[in-house]
Design a protein around this motif. Structure first.
Motif, PDB file in Angstrom:
ATOM      1  N   PHE A 199      50.547  50.487  31.769  1.00  0.00           N
ATOM      2  CA  PHE A 199      49.903  49.413  32.525  1.00  0.00           C
ATOM      3  C   PHE A 199      49.095  49.983  33.686  1.00  0.00           C
ATOM      4  O   PHE A 199      47.939  49.595  33.902  1.00  0.00           O
ATOM      5  CB  PHE A 199      50.964  48.432  33.038  1.00  0.00           C
ATOM      6  N   CYS A 200      49.685  50.907  34.441  1.00  0.00           N
ATOM      7  CA  CYS A 200      48.983  51.501  35.582  1.00  0.00           C
ATOM      8  C   CYS A 200      47.754  52.273  35.128  1.00  0.00           C
ATOM      9  O   CYS A 200      46.709  52.218  35.788  1.00  0.00           O
ATOM     10  CB  CYS A 200      49.924  52.418  36.361  1.00  0.00           C
ATOM     11  N   SER A 201      47.862  52.974  34.007  1.00  0.00           N
ATOM     12  CA  SER A 201      46.712  53.723  33.493  1.00  0.00           C
ATOM     13  C   SER A 201      45.564  52.791  33.147  1.00  0.00           C
ATOM     14  O   SER A 201      44.404  53.054  33.502  1.00  0.00           O
ATOM     15  CB  SER A 201      47.119  54.515  32.248  1.00  0.00           C
ATOM     16  N   ILE A 202      45.875  51.689  32.486  1.00  0.00           N
ATOM     17  CA  ILE A 202      44.837  50.729  32.107  1.00  0.00           C
ATOM     18  C   ILE A 202      44.219  50.095  33.351  1.00  0.00           C
ATOM     19  O   ILE A 202      42.999  49.934  33.445  1.00  0.00           O
ATOM     20  CB  ILE A 202      45.422  49.657  31.165  1.00  0.00           C
ATOM     21  N   MET A 203      45.044  49.760  34.331  1.00  0.00           N
ATOM     22  CA  MET A 203      44.535  49.118  35.541  1.00  0.00           C
ATOM     23  C   MET A 203      43.701  50.082  36.396  1.00  0.00           C
ATOM     24  O   MET A 203      42.704  49.679  36.993  1.00  0.00           O
ATOM     25  CB  MET A 203      45.687  48.544  36.374  1.00  0.00           C
ATOM     26  N   ILE A 204      44.099  51.354  36.456  1.00  0.00           N
ATOM     27  CA  ILE A 204      43.293  52.337  37.182  1.00  0.00           C
ATOM     28  C   ILE A 204      41.936  52.490  36.497  1.00  0.00           C
ATOM     29  O   ILE A 204      40.896  52.540  37.154  1.00  0.00           O
ATOM     30  CB  ILE A 204      44.034  53.686  37.300  1.00  0.00           C
ATOM     31  N   TRP A 205      41.940  52.556  35.183  1.00  0.00           N
ATOM     32  CA  TRP A 205      40.698  52.646  34.427  1.00  0.00           C
ATOM     33  C   TRP A 205      39.845  51.403  34.683  1.00  0.00           C
ATOM     34  O   TRP A 205      38.623  51.497  34.877  1.00  0.00           O
ATOM     35  CB  TRP A 205      41.026  52.810  32.951  1.00  0.00           C
ATOM     36  N   SER A 264      56.596  54.900  38.988  1.00  0.00           N
ATOM     37  CA  SER A 264      56.919  54.730  37.569  1.00  0.00           C
ATOM     38  C   SER A 264      57.236  56.072  36.919  1.00  0.00           C
ATOM     39  O   SER A 264      58.118  56.156  36.055  1.00  0.00           O
ATOM     40  CB  SER A 264      55.768  54.055  36.830  1.00  0.00           C
ATOM     41  N   ALA A 265      56.536  57.118  37.332  1.00  0.00           N
ATOM     42  CA  ALA A 265      56.830  58.454  36.807  1.00  0.00           C
ATOM     43  C   ALA A 265      58.225  58.906  37.236  1.00  0.00           C
ATOM     44  O   ALA A 265      58.976  59.477  36.432  1.00  0.00           O
ATOM     45  CB  ALA A 265      55.772  59.450  37.275  1.00  0.00           C
ATOM     46  N   LEU A 266      58.588  58.630  38.484  1.00  0.00           N
ATOM     47  CA  LEU A 266      59.953  58.951  38.929  1.00  0.00           C
ATOM     48  C   LEU A 266      60.987  58.141  38.150  1.00  0.00           C
ATOM     49  O   LEU A 266      62.047  58.654  37.786  1.00  0.00           O
ATOM     50  CB  LEU A 266      60.097  58.671  40.425  1.00  0.00           C
ATOM     51  N   TYR A 267      60.671  56.896  37.872  1.00  0.00           N
ATOM     52  CA  TYR A 267      61.550  56.026  37.085  1.00  0.00           C
ATOM     53  C   TYR A 267      61.714  56.579  35.670  1.00  0.00           C
ATOM     54  O   TYR A 267      62.806  56.572  35.106  1.00  0.00           O
ATOM     55  CB  TYR A 267      60.962  54.623  37.088  1.00  0.00           C
ATOM     56  N   LEU A 268      60.624  57.081  35.102  1.00  0.00           N
ATOM     57  CA  LEU A 268      60.674  57.670  33.770  1.00  0.00           C
ATOM     58  C   LEU A 268      61.562  58.912  33.764  1.00  0.00           C
ATOM     59  O   LEU A 268      62.408  59.081  32.878  1.00  0.00           O
ATOM     60  CB  LEU A 268      59.263  58.019  33.292  1.00  0.00           C
ATOM     61  N   ILE A 269      61.394  59.766  34.758  1.00  0.00           N
ATOM     62  CA  ILE A 269      62.216  60.979  34.847  1.00  0.00           C
ATOM     63  C   ILE A 269      63.694  60.615  34.987  1.00  0.00           C
ATOM     64  O   ILE A 269      64.557  61.186  34.314  1.00  0.00           O
ATOM     65  CB  ILE A 269      61.739  61.862  36.021  1.00  0.00           C
ATOM     66  N   LYS A 270      63.980  59.635  35.840  1.00  0.00           N
ATOM     67  CA  LYS A 270      65.358  59.197  36.052  1.00  0.00           C
ATOM     68  C   LYS A 270      65.947  58.620  34.766  1.00  0.00           C
ATOM     69  O   LYS A 270      67.101  58.892  34.420  1.00  0.00           O
ATOM     70  CB  LYS A 270      65.411  58.164  37.164  1.00  0.00           C
ATOM     71  N   SER A 271      65.171  57.836  34.039  1.00  0.00           N
ATOM     72  CA  SER A 271      65.687  57.224  32.813  1.00  0.00           C
ATOM     73  C   SER A 271      65.877  58.253  31.700  1.00  0.00           C
ATOM     74  O   SER A 271      66.801  58.122  30.896  1.00  0.00           O
ATOM     75  CB  SER A 271      64.787  56.088  32.358  1.00  0.00           C
ATOM     76  N   VAL A 272      65.040  59.274  31.647  1.00  0.00           N
ATOM     77  CA  VAL A 272      65.227  60.338  30.653  1.00  0.00           C
ATOM     78  C   VAL A 272      66.500  61.120  30.960  1.00  0.00           C
ATOM     79  O   VAL A 272      67.286  61.430  30.052  1.00  0.00           O
ATOM     80  CB  VAL A 272      63.986  61.263  30.605  1.00  0.00           C
ATOM     81  N   LYS A 273      66.734  61.416  32.239  1.00  0.00           N
ATOM     82  CA  LYS A 273      67.972  62.103  32.616  1.00  0.00           C
ATOM     83  C   LYS A 273      69.198  61.247  32.303  1.00  0.00           C
ATOM     84  O   LYS A 273      70.205  61.757  31.825  1.00  0.00           O
ATOM     85  CB  LYS A 273      67.950  62.446  34.102  1.00  0.00           C
ATOM     86  N   ALA A 274      69.112  59.949  32.564  1.00  0.00           N
ATOM     87  CA  ALA A 274      70.236  59.059  32.288  1.00  0.00           C
ATOM     88  C   ALA A 274      70.490  58.950  30.789  1.00  0.00           C
ATOM     89  O   ALA A 274      71.630  58.804  30.354  1.00  0.00           O
ATOM     90  CB  ALA A 274      69.980  57.687  32.876  1.00  0.00           C
ATOM     91  N   LEU A 275      69.430  59.024  30.001  1.00  0.00           N
ATOM     92  CA  LEU A 275      69.576  58.955  28.551  1.00  0.00           C
ATOM     93  C   LEU A 275      70.324  60.167  28.029  1.00  0.00           C
ATOM     94  O   LEU A 275      71.132  60.063  27.119  1.00  0.00           O
ATOM     95  CB  LEU A 275      68.186  58.849  27.914  1.00  0.00           C
ATOM     96  N   LEU A 302      47.244  51.317  45.549  1.00  0.00           N
ATOM     97  CA  LEU A 302      48.501  50.703  45.120  1.00  0.00           C
ATOM     98  C   LEU A 302      48.862  51.090  43.688  1.00  0.00           C
ATOM     99  O   LEU A 302      50.036  51.311  43.370  1.00  0.00           O
ATOM    100  CB  LEU A 302      48.407  49.186  45.257  1.00  0.00           C
ATOM    101  N   LEU A 303      47.868  51.191  42.819  1.00  0.00           N
ATOM    102  CA  LEU A 303      48.137  51.578  41.439  1.00  0.00           C
ATOM    103  C   LEU A 303      48.591  53.033  41.338  1.00  0.00           C
ATOM    104  O   LEU A 303      49.464  53.359  40.526  1.00  0.00           O
ATOM    105  CB  LEU A 303      46.907  51.338  40.572  1.00  0.00           C
ATOM    106  N   ILE A 304      48.018  53.903  42.146  1.00  0.00           N
ATOM    107  CA  ILE A 304      48.451  55.298  42.144  1.00  0.00           C
ATOM    108  C   ILE A 304      49.873  55.399  42.683  1.00  0.00           C
ATOM    109  O   ILE A 304      50.706  56.148  42.158  1.00  0.00           O
ATOM    110  CB  ILE A 304      47.462  56.173  42.939  1.00  0.00           C
ATOM    111  N   LEU A 305      50.175  54.632  43.724  1.00  0.00           N
ATOM    112  CA  LEU A 305      51.537  54.591  44.256  1.00  0.00           C
ATOM    113  C   LEU A 305      52.517  54.075  43.204  1.00  0.00           C
ATOM    114  O   LEU A 305      53.584  54.658  42.981  1.00  0.00           O
ATOM    115  CB  LEU A 305      51.580  53.717  45.511  1.00  0.00           C
ATOM    116  N   LEU A 306      52.151  52.984  42.516  1.00  0.00           N
ATOM    117  CA  LEU A 306      53.002  52.441  41.457  1.00  0.00           C
ATOM    118  C   LEU A 306      53.144  53.428  40.304  1.00  0.00           C
ATOM    119  O   LEU A 306      54.222  53.543  39.714  1.00  0.00           O
ATOM    120  CB  LEU A 306      52.428  51.114  40.958  1.00  0.00           C
TER     121      LEU A 306
END
Length: 166
Positions: A17-23, A53-64, A45-49
């Motif tokens: 979503f952020c990639s599409i919105m930045i584009w 989101s990248a930190l969230y992805l890293i956290k979820s991969v570690k939790a998986l 704001l999109l770069i911040l989000l």
């Protein structure tokens, strides 16, 4: 295991979503007004989000990787209200805030919204109610001052304060 997968899917969706919105932010027209370009804040704001989101992805991969499937595989049943109580309160109070915006305005309505939200979600003690009142008045007051005088945004005054805007 289910929770980690859901977090992973949400993180991937947010990054897409952020990639599409930045584009899409490159299509924002510049109308030639002085000051910041119109795409500055959306991109910031999109770069911040995207970073969050990248930190969230890293956290979820570690939790998986760490999370183990329980031997029974049973999921505990929690009632709808007890599970989603805070979210329902947030949406209900925000809906009331939006309904009252025309009548009491952004300043007073925002203060009441923040106070009500803090009081409903926090502890209901005399000390905390005073703290909630102070936090709501200061935070919404500062935000209102910044938007009204620094950024020159016309916030809804409401019918109560409309007499002073003649």
């Amino acid at each position: 295991m289910i929770r980690a997968r859901q977090d992973l899917y949400v993180a991937i969706f947010l990054l897409m979503f952020c990639s599409i919105m930045i584009w899409a932010s490159y299509d924002i027209r510049d109308l030639g007004y002085p000051g910041l370009k119109p795409e500055t804040w959306p991109r910031f704001l999109l770069i911040l989000l995207s970073g969050l989101s990248a930190l969230y992805l890293i956290k979820s991969v570690k939790a998986l990787k760490i999370e183990k499937v329980s031997s029974e595989g049973a999921v505990s049943h929690i009632g709808f209200w007890s599970k989603y109580q805070n979210a329902v309160w947030c949406f209900a109070l925000f809906f009331l805030f939006l309904l009252s915006l025309d009548y009491i305005g952004m300043l007073l309505g925002g203060m009441l919204f923040v106070f009500a939200l803090l009081t409903v979600l926090g502890e209901f003690t005399k000390k905390n109610i005073i703290l909630h009142l102070i936090v709501s008045v200061i935070s919404v007051g500062i935000m209102w001052l910044i938007f009204t005088y620094s950024l020159r945004v016309h916030l809804p005054a409401g019918e109560i304060f409309a007499v002073w805007q003649v």
